[in-house]
Design an enzyme around this catalytic site. Structure first.
Site, PDB file in Angstrom:
ATOM      1  N   GLU A 212      -2.343 -24.079  31.322  1.00 25.76           N
ATOM      2  CA  GLU A 212      -1.468 -22.731  31.194  1.00 25.76           C
ATOM      3  C   GLU A 212      -0.320 -23.386  32.447  1.00 25.76           C
ATOM      4  O   GLU A 212      -0.214 -22.914  33.479  1.00 25.76           O
ATOM      5  CB  GLU A 212      -2.273 -22.339  32.479  1.00 25.76           C
ATOM      6  CG  GLU A 212      -4.042 -21.860  31.411  1.00 25.76           C
ATOM      7  CD  GLU A 212      -4.236 -20.768  32.210  1.00 25.76           C
ATOM      8  OE1 GLU A 212      -4.228 -20.689  33.474  1.00 25.76           O
ATOM      9  OE2 GLU A 212      -5.701 -20.177  31.318  1.00 25.76           O
ATOM     10  N   GLU A 335      -9.836 -21.441  25.684  1.00 26.24           N
ATOM     11  CA  GLU A 335     -10.725 -20.813  27.072  1.00 26.24           C
ATOM     12  C   GLU A 335     -10.811 -19.321  26.592  1.00 26.24           C
ATOM     13  O   GLU A 335      -9.172 -19.006  26.084  1.00 26.24           O
ATOM     14  CB  GLU A 335      -9.799 -20.460  27.702  1.00 26.24           C
ATOM     15  CG  GLU A 335      -9.729 -21.915  28.959  1.00 26.24           C
ATOM     16  CD  GLU A 335      -9.072 -21.803  30.218  1.00 26.24           C
ATOM     17  OE1 GLU A 335      -9.348 -20.873  31.207  1.00 26.24           O
ATOM     18  OE2 GLU A 335      -8.779 -22.620  30.667  1.00 26.24           O
TER      19      GLU A 335
HETATM   20  O1  AHR Z   1     -11.722 -20.553  33.129  1.00 26.78           O
HETATM   21  C1  AHR Z   1     -11.182 -20.251  34.488  1.00 26.78           C
HETATM   22  C2  AHR Z   1      -9.610 -20.702  34.514  1.00 26.78           C
HETATM   23  O2  AHR Z   1      -9.292 -19.701  34.409  1.00 26.78           O
HETATM   24  C3  AHR Z   1      -9.502 -22.100  34.430  1.00 26.78           C
HETATM   25  O3  AHR Z   1      -8.989 -22.658  35.422  1.00 26.78           O
HETATM   26  C4  AHR Z   1      -7.763 -21.681  33.859  1.00 26.78           C
HETATM   27  O4  AHR Z   1      -7.416 -22.248  32.951  1.00 26.78           O
HETATM   28  C5  AHR Z   1      -7.838 -20.022  33.269  1.00 26.78           C
HETATM   29  O5  AHR Z   1      -6.776 -19.115  34.125  1.00 26.78           O
END
Ligand code: AHR
Length: 542
Positions: A212, A335
């Site tokens: 990110e 994610e």
């Molecule tokens: O999964 C939780 C967080 O969400 C992670 O660390 C990050 O990559 C995302 O913003």
């Protein structure tokens, strides 16, 4: 609830942006397997084994473990616990993950990775530093690091998806970690691994180039061009160490970002030829701006995931076209989940503690139904999405929670596990006709959402059916176009009257699957009824 509903049918190939509906069979004591008097409307599914979207990459249903809250410490690693082995690994958790068959697990972050020095987590444990992790404001004792993760992956039968620090870390440090993990011997970093007691290289194939990096919250956040150049440099150095790597560049953190898609384009202009995949992230919420708490809209949000996938594919192909490249990138949706309640862990709530309770989201029935829909969406885009990770696996926005005495299955455990168990072989390109309802900013959404697979190895067919209707059952009629199914091997459904119901250690089966009576097939058609507010998995033999 559906005052604005328009009773018309959507008829589309299941791969389109807003199609599908349909279902399968089942029926148990509570639920009619065969439609009876008073049955609901009908959704039709046309299943043709010659119409295949793509071979299913098993890594489509991976997961994620971050050094965050109680995911690692107290989650998978708890030395001194009566439930742990000599390595400190929780045996109950290992057995659970092994049984689930999670194919690939991303580690060590997440936001955490952008401030992590991997050297702190290797070597003699007594010499490893206690470090303040500035992503989650927590203490990391470093008693669990790269070698422990590799040993744990081997024990549970999963593949590591390693994240690299491109925040405070350098491309040189990234290449050093590849050398530590993948080179046999005779170099500085491979010999260090051997000195640490691990003679065999790990052969880690998949690597994430940072996390990110478009987000102002990210340690080392930078512009798209800066990141694209850094990713290019890291990729080049890493490939000198091991040319067989599969590398994933950081795409946009999601459609909420002001730089959404533009970030992806600028990054890829710098590193397209050096990487294999691009990452996407997305967390869904049934609150605020996204849905305003409207569950009917919430259950349609998997179609928004599909839009995000399709838009990101378009950007990848745009850059590939600019560059006249023969290469097509794949996507890593590394994610994805529902997450909107336990967000207070952001920034300060770790309070400099070890294993603080952070992001311990409690999942209810409607969350599980959407997770099922999201799994359907990933299946429908298996032609371009080759890796995806439910974020996360244990204790932190997770399907599995632990306490000192055991573990708990949250509601989302069920649809995720069904995808792992029954989605095999190739993804079917289903044609689904379903009645639809109107959703603000989304248009017509089918009530019934269906995805399916056919395994050419054993001929088994699996269908996954979301009924978004909050009050009505649907008859699902499957029309077998070119073959008749064998026996029903599995019929299981998650449903209930209370969308907000959830499981606890005291009431662990409050929301749990029910089985169906087996529907029969006659004249190439199988008919059965899916209850309102439900997600169903059905599997047939050849
Ligand atoms: O999964 C939780 C967080 O969400 C992670 O660390 C990050 O990559 C995302 O913003």
């Amino acid at each position: 609830m559906f005052s604005n509903e328009r009773r018309r049918f959507l008829r589309q190939a299941a791969n389109g942006a807003m199609a599908w509906g349909l279902t399968s069979l089942f029926g148990d004591s509570l639920l009619r397997g065969q439609p009876g008097p008073g049955s609901g409307d009908t959704a039709r599914v046309y299943l043709d084994s010659r119409r295949i979207t793509a071979p299913l990459d098993r890594n489509l249903f991976g997961s994620f473990l971050e050094h965050l809250g109680r995911a690692i410490y107290e989650g998978i690693f708890e030395p001194g616990s009566k439930l742990s082995d000599a390595n400190g690994f929780r045996k109950d958790v290992m057995e659970e993950v092994r049984q689930m068959g999670v194919p690939i697990i991303r580690y060590p972050g997440g936001n955490f990775v952008s401030g992590y020095n991997w050297l702190d987590g290797v070597g003699p444990k007594e010499s490893r530093p206690r470090v303040l992790d500035k992503a989650w404001n927590s203490i990391n004792t470093n008693q669990f690091g790269t070698n422990e993760f590799m040993a744990w992956c081997k024990a549970v039968g999963t593949e590591p998806l390693m994240g690299l620090n491109l925040g405070t870390g350098t491309p040189e440090e990234a290449a050093a970690l590849v050398e530590y993990c993948n080179v046999d011997k005779g170099t500085k970093w491979s010999d260090l691994r051997r000195k640490h007691g691990f003679a065999e290289p790990y052969g880690v194939k998949h690597w994430c180039l940072g996390n990110e990096m478009d987000g102002p919250w990210q340690i080392g956040h930078m512009t798209a061009t800066e990141y694209g150049l850094k990713a290019q440099d890291a990729a080049r150095q890493m490939r000198y160490v091991d040319p067989s790597l599969q590398l994933i560049a950081c795409g946009s953190s999601g459609p909420f970002m002001p730089t959404y898609l533009e970030w992806d384009r600028e990054v890829l202009e710098q590193c397209y030829e050096y990487v294999d995949g691009l990452s996407l992230h997305r967390y869904f919420s049934n609150s605020g701006q996204e849905t305003g708490g409207d569950s009917a809209k919430f259950l349609a949000m998997n179609l928004s995931m599909e839009k995000q996938i399709e838009e990101t594919v378009a950007v990848c192909d745009l850059v590939g076209g600019h560059k006249r490249s023969p290469k097509k990138l794949w996507l890593s949706f590394d994610e994805w989940n529902v997450w909107y309640r336990a967000r207070s862990g952001d920034a300060t709530n770790g309070h400099h503690q070890q294993a603080p309770h952070l992001l311990e989201e409690v999942y209810n029935l409607e969350d599980a139904l959407l997770v099922g829909g999201l799994a359907n969406s990933l299946l429908r885009h298996a032609d371009r999405v080759k890796v995806a990770c439910l974020a996360q696996l244990i204790n932190v926005i997770a399907p599995i929670m632990t306490n000192a005495n055991g573990l708990l299955h949250q509601t989302i455990y069920y649809p995720y596990t069904w995808a792992l168990q029954y989605a095999r072989g190739s993804v079917l390109n289903l044609l689904v006709e379903s009645p639809a309802y109107e959703v603000s900013n989304m248009g017509q959404v089918p009530f019934v959402d269906v995805a399916g697979t056919l395994n050419p190895q054993d001929g088994k067919v699996a269908l996954f059916i979301l009924n978004r209707d909050l009050s009505k059952p649907y008859v699902v009629e499957i029309s077998w176009q070119d073959k008749s199914p064998g026996q029903v091997l599995v019929g299981t459904v998650l449903t209930g009257t209370d969308l907000k119901a959830f499981n606890t250690f005291e009431a662990p089966l409050n929301v749990a699957p029910q089985t169906f009576a087996k529907p029969t097939t006659a004249n190439g058609r199988t008919k059965f009824e899916v209850p309102p507010r439900s997600y169903t998995a059905i599997q047939w033999s050849a």
